[in-house]
Design an enzyme around this catalytic site. Structure first.
Site, PDB file in Angstrom:
ATOM      1  N   ASP A  33      47.088  18.111  39.700  1.00 59.95           N
ATOM      2  CA  ASP A  33      48.282  18.398  40.489  1.00 59.95           C
ATOM      3  C   ASP A  33      49.060  17.101  40.683  1.00 59.95           C
ATOM      4  O   ASP A  33      48.493  16.042  40.925  1.00 59.95           O
ATOM      5  CB  ASP A  33      47.892  18.996  41.852  1.00 59.95           C
ATOM      6  CG  ASP A  33      49.071  19.636  42.554  1.00 59.95           C
ATOM      7  OD1 ASP A  33      49.084  20.883  42.678  1.00 59.95           O
ATOM      8  OD2 ASP A  33      50.000  18.898  42.986  1.00 59.95           O
ATOM      9  N   ILE A  34      50.379  17.197  40.577  1.00 56.76           N
ATOM     10  CA  ILE A  34      51.246  16.013  40.671  1.00 56.76           C
ATOM     11  C   ILE A  34      51.296  15.466  42.095  1.00 56.76           C
ATOM     12  O   ILE A  34      51.641  14.299  42.308  1.00 56.76           O
ATOM     13  CB  ILE A  34      52.660  16.375  40.151  1.00 56.76           C
ATOM     14  CG1 ILE A  34      53.394  15.143  39.665  1.00 56.76           C
ATOM     15  CG2 ILE A  34      53.462  17.134  41.197  1.00 56.76           C
ATOM     16  CD1 ILE A  34      54.655  15.471  38.865  1.00 56.76           C
ATOM     17  N   ASN A  95      48.007  30.987  45.600  1.00 53.34           N
ATOM     18  CA  ASN A  95      49.109  31.508  46.401  1.00 53.34           C
ATOM     19  C   ASN A  95      49.848  32.515  45.543  1.00 53.34           C
ATOM     20  O   ASN A  95      50.378  32.160  44.494  1.00 53.34           O
ATOM     21  CB  ASN A  95      50.026  30.366  46.834  1.00 53.34           C
ATOM     22  CG  ASN A  95      49.292  29.332  47.674  1.00 53.34           C
ATOM     23  OD1 ASN A  95      48.537  29.700  48.563  1.00 53.34           O
ATOM     24  ND2 ASN A  95      49.494  28.067  47.377  1.00 53.34           N
ATOM     25  N   GLU A 103      54.984  28.485  45.067  1.00 51.88           N
ATOM     26  CA  GLU A 103      56.176  27.711  44.682  1.00 51.88           C
ATOM     27  C   GLU A 103      56.468  27.817  43.191  1.00 51.88           C
ATOM     28  O   GLU A 103      57.628  27.916  42.796  1.00 51.88           O
ATOM     29  CB  GLU A 103      56.007  26.246  45.080  1.00 51.88           C
ATOM     30  CG  GLU A 103      56.083  26.041  46.591  1.00 51.88           C
ATOM     31  CD  GLU A 103      55.824  24.605  47.003  1.00 51.88           C
ATOM     32  OE1 GLU A 103      55.636  23.741  46.124  1.00 51.88           O
ATOM     33  OE2 GLU A 103      55.791  24.365  48.220  1.00 51.88           O
ATOM     34  N   HIS A 108      48.429  30.321  39.021  1.00 51.41           N
ATOM     35  CA  HIS A 108      47.590  29.117  38.993  1.00 51.41           C
ATOM     36  C   HIS A 108      46.591  29.162  40.132  1.00 51.41           C
ATOM     37  O   HIS A 108      46.863  29.725  41.192  1.00 51.41           O
ATOM     38  CB  HIS A 108      48.428  27.844  39.069  1.00 51.41           C
ATOM     39  CG  HIS A 108      49.401  27.806  40.218  1.00 51.41           C
ATOM     40  ND1 HIS A 108      50.617  28.463  40.175  1.00 51.41           N
ATOM     41  CD2 HIS A 108      49.342  27.209  41.427  1.00 51.41           C
ATOM     42  CE1 HIS A 108      51.263  28.263  41.313  1.00 51.41           C
ATOM     43  NE2 HIS A 108      50.510  27.510  42.104  1.00 51.41           N
ATOM     44  N   HIS A 110      44.343  26.467  42.445  1.00 51.49           N
ATOM     45  CA  HIS A 110      44.095  25.077  42.830  1.00 51.49           C
ATOM     46  C   HIS A 110      42.588  24.890  42.983  1.00 51.49           C
ATOM     47  O   HIS A 110      41.923  25.696  43.647  1.00 51.49           O
ATOM     48  CB  HIS A 110      44.730  24.765  44.185  1.00 51.49           C
ATOM     49  CG  HIS A 110      46.214  24.977  44.267  1.00 51.49           C
ATOM     50  ND1 HIS A 110      47.105  23.927  44.352  1.00 51.49           N
ATOM     51  CD2 HIS A 110      46.964  26.104  44.305  1.00 51.49           C
ATOM     52  CE1 HIS A 110      48.338  24.408  44.448  1.00 51.49           C
ATOM     53  NE2 HIS A 110      48.281  25.727  44.421  1.00 51.49           N
TER      54      HIS A 110
HETATM   55  P1  AMP Z   1      51.935  26.656  44.783  1.00 49.37           P
HETATM   56  O1  AMP Z   1      52.575  26.410  46.121  1.00 49.37           O
HETATM   57  O2  AMP Z   1      50.588  27.310  44.893  1.00 49.37           O
HETATM   58  O3  AMP Z   1      52.858  27.380  43.838  1.00 49.37           O
HETATM   59  O4  AMP Z   1      51.619  25.213  44.191  1.00 49.37           O
HETATM   60  C1  AMP Z   1      52.373  24.599  43.188  1.00 49.37           C
HETATM   61  C2  AMP Z   1      51.711  23.268  42.893  1.00 49.37           C
HETATM   62  O5  AMP Z   1      52.233  22.753  41.674  1.00 49.37           O
HETATM   63  C3  AMP Z   1      51.946  22.182  43.958  1.00 49.37           C
HETATM   64  O6  AMP Z   1      50.679  21.744  44.453  1.00 49.37           O
HETATM   65  C4  AMP Z   1      52.673  21.077  43.191  1.00 49.37           C
HETATM   66  O7  AMP Z   1      52.303  19.776  43.608  1.00 49.37           O
HETATM   67  C5  AMP Z   1      52.269  21.361  41.756  1.00 49.37           C
HETATM   68  N1  AMP Z   1      53.181  20.900  40.723  1.00 49.37           N
HETATM   69  C6  AMP Z   1      54.506  21.141  40.633  1.00 49.37           C
HETATM   70  N2  AMP Z   1      55.007  20.592  39.515  1.00 49.37           N
HETATM   71  C7  AMP Z   1      53.967  20.009  38.865  1.00 49.37           C
HETATM   72  C8  AMP Z   1      53.829  19.284  37.657  1.00 49.37           C
HETATM   73  N3  AMP Z   1      54.870  19.040  36.852  1.00 49.37           N
HETATM   74  N4  AMP Z   1      52.604  18.821  37.302  1.00 49.37           N
HETATM   75  C9  AMP Z   1      51.535  19.054  38.111  1.00 49.37           C
HETATM   76  N5  AMP Z   1      51.598  19.735  39.260  1.00 49.37           N
HETATM   77  C10 AMP Z   1      52.794  20.198  39.644  1.00 49.37           C
END
Ligand code: AMP
Length: 128
Positions: A33-34, A95, A103, A108, A110
Protein backbone atom coordinates in the site's frame (compact mmCIF):
# COMPACT_ATOMS: atom_id res chain seq x y z
CA UNK A 1 -21.96 1.20 -10.13
CA UNK A 2 -20.21 -0.04 -13.27
CA UNK A 3 -16.60 -1.19 -13.23
CA UNK A 4 -14.21 1.54 -14.45
CA UNK A 5 -11.47 -0.09 -16.53
CA UNK A 6 -9.23 2.94 -15.91
CA UNK A 7 -9.27 2.77 -12.12
CA UNK A 8 -5.80 2.92 -10.58
CA UNK A 9 -5.59 -0.78 -9.67
CA UNK A 10 -6.65 -1.86 -13.17
CA UNK A 11 -3.80 0.33 -14.45
CA UNK A 12 -1.38 -1.34 -12.01
CA UNK A 13 -2.49 -4.78 -13.28
CA UNK A 14 -1.83 -3.62 -16.87
CA UNK A 15 1.63 -2.34 -15.88
CA UNK A 16 0.75 1.29 -16.70
CA UNK A 17 1.47 2.41 -13.13
CA UNK A 18 4.29 0.94 -11.03
CA UNK A 19 3.81 -0.90 -7.77
CA UNK A 20 6.04 -2.51 -5.17
CA UNK A 21 5.11 -6.10 -5.90
CA UNK A 22 5.07 -8.60 -3.04
CA UNK A 23 3.97 -11.64 -5.05
CA UNK A 24 1.88 -12.61 -8.04
CA UNK A 25 -0.02 -15.63 -9.30
CA UNK A 26 -2.14 -16.50 -12.32
CA UNK A 27 -5.18 -14.49 -11.24
CA UNK A 28 -3.93 -12.30 -8.39
CA UNK A 29 -1.42 -9.54 -7.60
CA UNK A 30 -0.16 -8.41 -4.18
CA UNK A 31 1.70 -5.12 -3.67
CA UNK A 32 2.55 -2.66 -0.91
CA UNK A 33 0.00 0.00 0.00
CA UNK A 34 1.29 3.46 -0.93
CA UNK A 35 0.13 4.89 2.41
CA UNK A 36 0.81 2.11 4.94
CA UNK A 37 -1.23 2.06 8.14
CA UNK A 38 0.95 -0.61 9.81
CA UNK A 39 4.53 -1.91 9.44
CA UNK A 40 3.13 -4.46 6.98
CA UNK A 41 0.35 -3.20 4.71
CA UNK A 42 -0.16 -5.14 1.51
CA UNK A 43 -3.02 -4.93 -0.96
CA UNK A 44 -4.16 -8.12 -2.67
CA UNK A 45 -6.22 -7.70 -5.83
CA UNK A 46 -7.68 -9.99 -8.47
CA UNK A 47 -6.37 -9.32 -11.97
CA UNK A 48 -9.91 -9.55 -13.31
CA UNK A 49 -12.35 -6.61 -13.49
CA UNK A 50 -14.25 -6.89 -10.20
CA UNK A 51 -15.60 -3.76 -8.54
CA UNK A 52 -15.80 -5.00 -4.96
CA UNK A 53 -16.25 -8.07 -2.79
CA UNK A 54 -19.85 -8.45 -3.87
CA UNK A 55 -18.91 -8.60 -7.57
CA UNK A 56 -15.96 -10.91 -6.95
CA UNK A 57 -17.84 -13.40 -4.78
CA UNK A 58 -20.78 -13.45 -7.21
CA UNK A 59 -18.92 -13.61 -10.52
CA UNK A 60 -15.34 -14.84 -10.16
CA UNK A 61 -14.55 -18.44 -10.98
CA UNK A 62 -13.70 -20.95 -8.26
CA UNK A 63 -10.13 -20.93 -9.57
CA UNK A 64 -9.88 -17.15 -9.17
CA UNK A 65 -11.33 -17.24 -5.67
CA UNK A 66 -9.03 -20.03 -4.52
CA UNK A 67 -6.03 -18.34 -6.12
CA UNK A 68 -6.92 -15.06 -4.43
CA UNK A 69 -6.96 -16.56 -0.96
CA UNK A 70 -3.78 -18.56 -1.50
CA UNK A 71 -2.05 -15.37 -2.66
CA UNK A 72 -3.16 -13.59 0.51
CA UNK A 73 -1.43 -16.36 2.44
CA UNK A 74 1.68 -16.13 0.28
CA UNK A 75 1.82 -12.37 0.89
CA UNK A 76 1.44 -12.92 4.66
CA UNK A 77 4.26 -15.45 4.58
CA UNK A 78 6.56 -13.31 2.45
CA UNK A 79 6.11 -10.27 4.68
CA UNK A 80 6.76 -12.33 7.81
CA UNK A 81 3.39 -11.90 9.53
CA UNK A 82 2.07 -15.46 9.08
CA UNK A 83 2.29 -17.38 12.35
CA UNK A 84 3.45 -20.50 10.55
CA UNK A 85 6.51 -18.54 9.46
CA UNK A 86 7.26 -17.21 12.95
CA UNK A 87 5.17 -14.05 12.60
CA UNK A 88 2.55 -12.74 14.98
CA UNK A 89 -0.55 -12.70 12.79
CA UNK A 90 -2.36 -10.26 10.55
CA UNK A 91 -5.72 -8.66 9.86
CA UNK A 92 -7.57 -8.82 6.55
CA UNK A 93 -9.80 -5.87 5.70
CA UNK A 94 -11.98 -5.27 2.68
CA UNK A 95 -14.07 -2.17 2.17
CA UNK A 96 -16.96 -2.93 -0.16
CA UNK A 97 -19.16 -0.03 -1.18
CA UNK A 98 -19.90 3.49 0.11
CA UNK A 99 -20.79 2.68 3.74
CA UNK A 100 -17.45 0.91 4.05
CA UNK A 101 -15.55 3.91 2.60
CA UNK A 102 -14.19 1.97 -0.38
CA UNK A 103 -11.92 4.43 -2.21
CA UNK A 104 -10.52 2.43 -5.12
CA UNK A 105 -13.26 0.79 -7.22
CA UNK A 106 -11.43 -2.49 -7.84
CA UNK A 107 -11.81 -5.29 -5.29
CA UNK A 108 -8.90 -5.50 -2.85
CA UNK A 109 -8.07 -6.97 0.52
CA UNK A 110 -5.72 -5.15 2.90
CA UNK A 111 -3.26 -7.37 4.78
CA UNK A 112 -2.05 -5.43 7.83
CA UNK A 113 0.25 -6.49 10.61
CA UNK A 114 3.81 -6.40 11.84
CA UNK A 115 2.64 -4.81 15.13
CA UNK A 116 -0.53 -4.94 17.21
CA UNK A 117 -3.28 -3.29 15.17
CA UNK A 118 -5.79 -2.75 17.96
CA UNK A 119 -9.39 -3.82 18.23
CA UNK A 120 -11.34 -4.32 15.05
CA UNK A 121 -13.74 -1.36 15.13
CA UNK A 122 -14.15 1.65 17.33
CA UNK A 123 -17.63 2.47 18.52
CA UNK A 124 -19.61 4.27 15.83
CA UNK A 125 -19.80 8.05 16.15
CA UNK A 126 -22.44 10.17 14.42
CA UNK A 127 -21.07 11.56 11.15
CA UNK A 128 -17.90 9.48 11.31
P1 AMP B 1 -9.89 1.43 0.24
O1 AMP B 1 -10.31 2.60 1.08
O2 AMP B 1 -10.16 0.11 0.90
O3 AMP B 1 -10.45 1.50 -1.16
O4 AMP B 1 -8.31 1.51 0.17
C1 AMP B 1 -7.60 1.96 -0.95
C2 AMP B 1 -6.12 1.83 -0.62
O5 AMP B 1 -5.37 1.96 -1.82
C3 AMP B 1 -5.59 2.90 0.35
O6 AMP B 1 -5.04 2.24 1.50
C4 AMP B 1 -4.52 3.62 -0.46
O7 AMP B 1 -3.40 4.02 0.31
C5 AMP B 1 -4.16 2.59 -1.51
N1 AMP B 1 -3.62 3.09 -2.76
C6 AMP B 1 -4.15 4.04 -3.56
N2 AMP B 1 -3.40 4.21 -4.66
C7 AMP B 1 -2.37 3.33 -4.56
C8 AMP B 1 -1.25 3.01 -5.38
N3 AMP B 1 -1.02 3.63 -6.54
N4 AMP B 1 -0.39 2.05 -4.96
C9 AMP B 1 -0.60 1.42 -3.78
N5 AMP B 1 -1.64 1.67 -2.97
C10 AMP B 1 -2.51 2.62 -3.34
Amino acid sequence: MAYDTNNIFARIVRGEIPCKKVCESAHTLAFEDINPQAPVHVLVIPKGPYLNHEAFAANASDAEIADFHRTILEAARKTGVAEGEGGNGYRLITNSGPDAHQEVPHYHVHVVGGAPVGRMLSRRREGA
